[in-house]
Design a protein around this motif. Structure first.
Motif, mmCIF file in Angstrom:
data_model
loop_
_atom_site.group_PDB
_atom_site.id
_atom_site.type_symbol
_atom_site.label_atom_id
_atom_site.label_comp_id
_atom_site.label_asym_id
_atom_site.label_seq_id
_atom_site.Cartn_x
_atom_site.Cartn_y
_atom_site.Cartn_z
ATOM 1 N N ALA A 164 -5.389 -0.573 6.711
ATOM 2 C CA ALA A 164 -6.677 -0.840 6.077
ATOM 3 C C ALA A 164 -6.508 -0.983 4.568
ATOM 4 O O ALA A 164 -5.662 -0.316 3.955
ATOM 5 C CB ALA A 164 -7.649 0.292 6.392
ATOM 6 N N ASP A 165 -7.287 -1.854 3.954
ATOM 7 C CA ASP A 165 -7.200 -2.049 2.505
ATOM 8 C C ASP A 165 -7.389 -0.733 1.757
ATOM 9 O O ASP A 165 -6.729 -0.479 0.739
ATOM 10 C CB ASP A 165 -8.260 -3.060 2.046
ATOM 11 N N SER A 166 -8.277 0.104 2.264
ATOM 12 C CA SER A 166 -8.556 1.384 1.610
ATOM 13 C C SER A 166 -7.380 2.346 1.670
ATOM 14 O O SER A 166 -7.349 3.353 0.936
ATOM 15 C CB SER A 166 -9.779 2.037 2.254
ATOM 16 N N ALA A 167 -6.393 2.052 2.529
ATOM 17 C CA ALA A 167 -5.257 2.956 2.695
ATOM 18 C C ALA A 167 -4.104 2.640 1.756
ATOM 19 O O ALA A 167 -3.208 3.470 1.574
ATOM 20 C CB ALA A 167 -4.758 2.905 4.142
ATOM 21 N N VAL A 168 -4.113 1.453 1.160
ATOM 22 C CA VAL A 168 -2.970 1.036 0.331
ATOM 23 C C VAL A 168 -2.781 1.974 -0.855
ATOM 24 O O VAL A 168 -1.666 2.424 -1.147
ATOM 25 C CB VAL A 168 -3.146 -0.418 -0.145
#
Length: 277
Positions: free
Chosen positions: A132-136
């Motif tokens: 997920a983008d939020s995990a990068v």
């Protein structure tokens, strides 16, 4: 005429358990990457593989049709179950899917006295997003600092550092930028560049180690990144230092790529058992 019989083999009991390696990653239902590739690699290299499944994918040779994260409590329970009883000599992480899972795994690994190989999986071989983008940012800020070795491909390098690598001469800057994020060793995989397959390992002291291999004209390379990271973890568990472990893993994965085979209608897997054939 009586049928000849083969005398039963005498198998000696093993004196001690083999080195133990834990993979924390996603399941690949097609068997070419993820947990399945990790365990095959570990078996091929003579260590005992164990697993913490962080996500389940519906995946085949043409792509990823969907994935489902496991609850953080399930990941934590699997990890504690294995580590507290059996113990580990090395850990490898792969697909972690969400910010919550990345944060959970980083917290767990901070308490482990064993080398950690982080494969910062962002997309599949087919280009499907697996993080997920939020995990990068969580992976960058929380997981990389607990890594002994980080093993991004060039797409993942750009995702984590902002550096786009288009030629081999740009790999040292990418390795330095990645190392600034916390891992003791940074391995930049140059497999997406033209020419021979060249990878660059940068050490804690700034030393650079290049690993080169012939490039095989074989499109069936599914699972390459998972296999390399798992092979490095396996060799570390067997007692090699980081440059030696990367060299041995590079040799193993090169043979696996050469033996990659067609499976289904798309991209087939590397051959984890090539040394046995």
């Amino acid at each position: 005429m009586p049928t000849p019989t083969t005398a039963p083999q005498t198998i000696s009991p093993r004196a001690a358990a083999p080195a133990r390696v834990l993979t924390v990653a996603g399941s690949d239902s097609g068997g070419g990457a993820g947990i399945q590739a990790d365990l095959k690699t570990m078996l091929a290299l003579g260590v005992h593989g164990m697993s913490v499944i962080a996500a389940v994918t519906a995946q085949n040779s043409v792509g990823v049709q969907g994935y489902w994260e496991l609850p953080a409590e399930a990941v934590r329970a699997q990890f504690r179950s294995v580590v507290d009883d059996i113990g580990v000599q090395a850990v490898k992480t792969g697909m972690l899917a969400s910010a919550e899972l990345v944060r959970t795994v980083a917290e767990l690994l901070a308490g482990v006295d064993a080398p950690v190989v982080v494969d910062p999986v962002g997309v599949s071989k087919h280009g499907d997003a697996l993080l997920a983008d939020s995990a990068v940012s969580v992976l960058r800020d929380r997981l990389l600092p607990v890594a002994t070795v980080a093993t991004p491909n060039l797409h993942e390098v750009a995702q984590l550092t902002g550096i786009e690598v288009s030629r081999e001469s740009e790999m040292p800057d990418a390795a330095r930028a990645l190392q600034d994020l916390g891992p003791s060793w940074a391995l930049i995989k140059g497999g997406h560049l033209e020419g021979e397959a060249a990878d660059l390992l940068r050490g804690p002291d700034g030393s650079e180690h290049w690993f080169r291999a012939a490039r095989y004209d074989n499109r069936h390379t599914h699972g390459t990144g998972c296999t390399l990271a798992s092979a490095i973890a396996s060799e570390l568990a067997l007692g090699l230092d980081v440059p030696e472990a990367v060299a041995a893993a590079k040799e193993y994965v090169t043979g696996a790529i050469a033996g990659g085979f067609a499976l289904g209608a798309g991209i087939g897997p590397v051959d984890h058992g090539w040394r046995l054939r």
